[in-house]
Motif scaffolding. Structure first.
Motif, short mmCIF file in Angstrom:
data_model
loop_
_atom_site.label_atom_id
_atom_site.label_comp_id
_atom_site.label_asym_id
_atom_site.label_seq_id
_atom_site.Cartn_x
_atom_site.Cartn_y
_atom_site.Cartn_z
N LYS A 3 11.11 -78.59 -80.68
CA LYS A 3 10.49 -78.45 -79.36
C LYS A 3 9.44 -77.35 -79.41
O LYS A 3 9.61 -76.36 -80.11
CB LYS A 3 11.54 -78.04 -78.32
CG LYS A 3 12.48 -79.13 -77.91
CD LYS A 3 11.88 -79.86 -76.77
CE LYS A 3 12.94 -80.59 -75.99
NZ LYS A 3 12.33 -81.40 -74.97
N LEU A 4 8.38 -77.53 -78.64
CA LEU A 4 7.41 -76.46 -78.41
C LEU A 4 7.75 -75.89 -77.05
O LEU A 4 7.69 -76.59 -76.05
CB LEU A 4 5.98 -77.00 -78.43
CG LEU A 4 5.51 -77.64 -79.73
CD1 LEU A 4 4.08 -78.12 -79.57
CD2 LEU A 4 5.62 -76.68 -80.88
N ARG A 5 8.13 -74.63 -77.01
CA ARG A 5 8.55 -74.02 -75.74
C ARG A 5 8.05 -72.60 -75.63
O ARG A 5 7.50 -72.05 -76.58
CB ARG A 5 10.06 -74.09 -75.58
CG ARG A 5 10.83 -73.36 -76.63
CD ARG A 5 12.29 -73.23 -76.28
NE ARG A 5 13.00 -74.48 -76.30
CZ ARG A 5 14.27 -74.62 -76.62
NH1 ARG A 5 14.97 -73.57 -76.96
NH2 ARG A 5 14.86 -75.78 -76.61
N ARG A 18 5.57 -66.14 -75.57
CA ARG A 18 5.06 -66.62 -76.84
C ARG A 18 5.33 -68.11 -76.90
O ARG A 18 6.40 -68.57 -76.50
CB ARG A 18 5.77 -65.92 -78.00
CG ARG A 18 5.37 -64.49 -78.14
CD ARG A 18 5.93 -63.90 -79.42
NE ARG A 18 5.45 -62.53 -79.54
CZ ARG A 18 6.25 -61.49 -79.61
NH1 ARG A 18 7.54 -61.63 -79.62
NH2 ARG A 18 5.74 -60.28 -79.71
N LEU A 19 4.37 -68.86 -77.38
CA LEU A 19 4.55 -70.28 -77.57
C LEU A 19 5.16 -70.45 -78.95
O LEU A 19 4.56 -70.00 -79.94
CB LEU A 19 3.20 -70.99 -77.48
CG LEU A 19 3.30 -72.49 -77.39
CD1 LEU A 19 2.86 -72.90 -76.01
CD2 LEU A 19 2.44 -73.11 -78.42
N VAL A 20 6.33 -71.05 -79.03
CA VAL A 20 7.05 -71.14 -80.30
C VAL A 20 7.50 -72.57 -80.57
O VAL A 20 7.69 -73.37 -79.66
CB VAL A 20 8.29 -70.21 -80.32
CG1 VAL A 20 7.89 -68.76 -80.23
CG2 VAL A 20 9.27 -70.56 -79.23
N ALA A 21 7.66 -72.86 -81.85
CA ALA A 21 8.29 -74.11 -82.29
C ALA A 21 9.70 -73.76 -82.69
O ALA A 21 9.91 -72.85 -83.50
CB ALA A 21 7.52 -74.70 -83.46
N CYS A 22 10.69 -74.44 -82.10
CA CYS A 22 12.07 -74.13 -82.42
C CYS A 22 12.91 -75.39 -82.32
O CYS A 22 12.48 -76.42 -81.79
CB CYS A 22 12.62 -73.03 -81.52
SG CYS A 22 12.57 -73.44 -79.80
N GLN A 59 4.05 -83.64 -86.63
CA GLN A 59 5.39 -83.73 -87.19
C GLN A 59 6.39 -84.29 -86.17
O GLN A 59 7.53 -84.52 -86.50
CB GLN A 59 5.86 -82.36 -87.66
CG GLN A 59 5.12 -81.84 -88.86
CD GLN A 59 5.50 -80.41 -89.19
OE1 GLN A 59 6.21 -79.75 -88.45
NE2 GLN A 59 5.01 -79.93 -90.33
N GLY A 60 5.96 -84.46 -84.92
CA GLY A 60 6.83 -85.04 -83.91
C GLY A 60 7.44 -84.06 -82.94
O GLY A 60 8.39 -84.39 -82.23
N ALA A 61 6.92 -82.84 -82.90
CA ALA A 61 7.46 -81.85 -81.96
C ALA A 61 7.15 -82.26 -80.53
O ALA A 61 6.06 -82.76 -80.24
CB ALA A 61 6.86 -80.48 -82.25
N GLN A 62 8.10 -82.04 -79.63
CA GLN A 62 7.96 -82.41 -78.22
C GLN A 62 7.70 -81.16 -77.39
O GLN A 62 8.54 -80.27 -77.35
CB GLN A 62 9.22 -83.10 -77.72
CG GLN A 62 9.53 -84.40 -78.42
CD GLN A 62 8.46 -85.43 -78.16
OE1 GLN A 62 8.03 -85.62 -77.02
NE2 GLN A 62 8.01 -86.09 -79.21
N PRO A 63 6.55 -81.07 -76.69
CA PRO A 63 6.31 -79.90 -75.85
C PRO A 63 7.06 -80.01 -74.53
O PRO A 63 7.25 -81.11 -73.99
CB PRO A 63 4.79 -79.93 -75.62
CG PRO A 63 4.41 -81.35 -75.83
CD PRO A 63 5.40 -81.94 -76.79
N THR A 64 7.49 -78.86 -74.00
CA THR A 64 8.09 -78.84 -72.67
C THR A 64 6.97 -79.02 -71.64
O THR A 64 5.78 -78.99 -71.99
CB THR A 64 8.83 -77.52 -72.41
OG1 THR A 64 7.89 -76.46 -72.52
CG2 THR A 64 9.97 -77.32 -73.39
N ASN A 65 7.31 -79.19 -70.38
CA ASN A 65 6.30 -79.42 -69.34
C ASN A 65 5.33 -78.25 -69.22
O ASN A 65 4.13 -78.44 -69.08
CB ASN A 65 6.96 -79.68 -67.99
CG ASN A 65 7.68 -81.01 -67.96
OD1 ASN A 65 7.36 -81.90 -68.74
ND2 ASN A 65 8.65 -81.13 -67.08
#
Length: 111
Positions: A3-5, A18-22, A59-65
């Motif tokens: 997720k990108l959150r 901070r915008l992070v990939a986790c 890579q398929g990461a899904q961002p939050t709203n």
């Protein structure tokens, strides 16, 4: 799933993010896989590592709203209409029609 959150940091009532990939199962402020940007809502400052964001999205990461709206403002993804927006607009149109009918009935009854 990745997720990108937003990860909160800063003082009380003076938050920055901070915008992070986790990993989707990790905590909000847990250890991220990668830090890819910064957002300050008080000054509206947005800094993004565009290459890292594009890589994660491929890579398929899904961002939050919230992250999706920041990426749309940054021009990294196209603006999409969310299903909730469509439903809200339909409800507003139905409410307008109902009030218009009620007003016309009142006008006919008064005439």
């Amino acid at each position: 799933m990745i997720k990108l959150r937003l990860k909160r940091f800063g003082k009380k009532r003076e938050a920055s993010f901070r915008l992070v990939a986790c990993n989707s199962t990790s905590r909000r402020d847990g250890r991220p896989l990668e830090e890819i940007g910064f957002y300050n809502p008080r000054t509206k400052e947005i800094r993004l590592d565009t290459e890292a964001v594009r890589t994660r999205l491929q890579q398929g990461a899904q961002p939050t709203n919230a992250v999706r709206s920041l990426l749309e403002k940054g021009g990294l993804i196209e603006k999409t209409i969310q299903p909730a927006e469509i439903v809200g607009k339909l409800k507003q149109a139905a409410a307008r029609e109902a009030t218009a009918k009620a007003k016309s009935k009142v006008a006919e009854a008064g005439a």
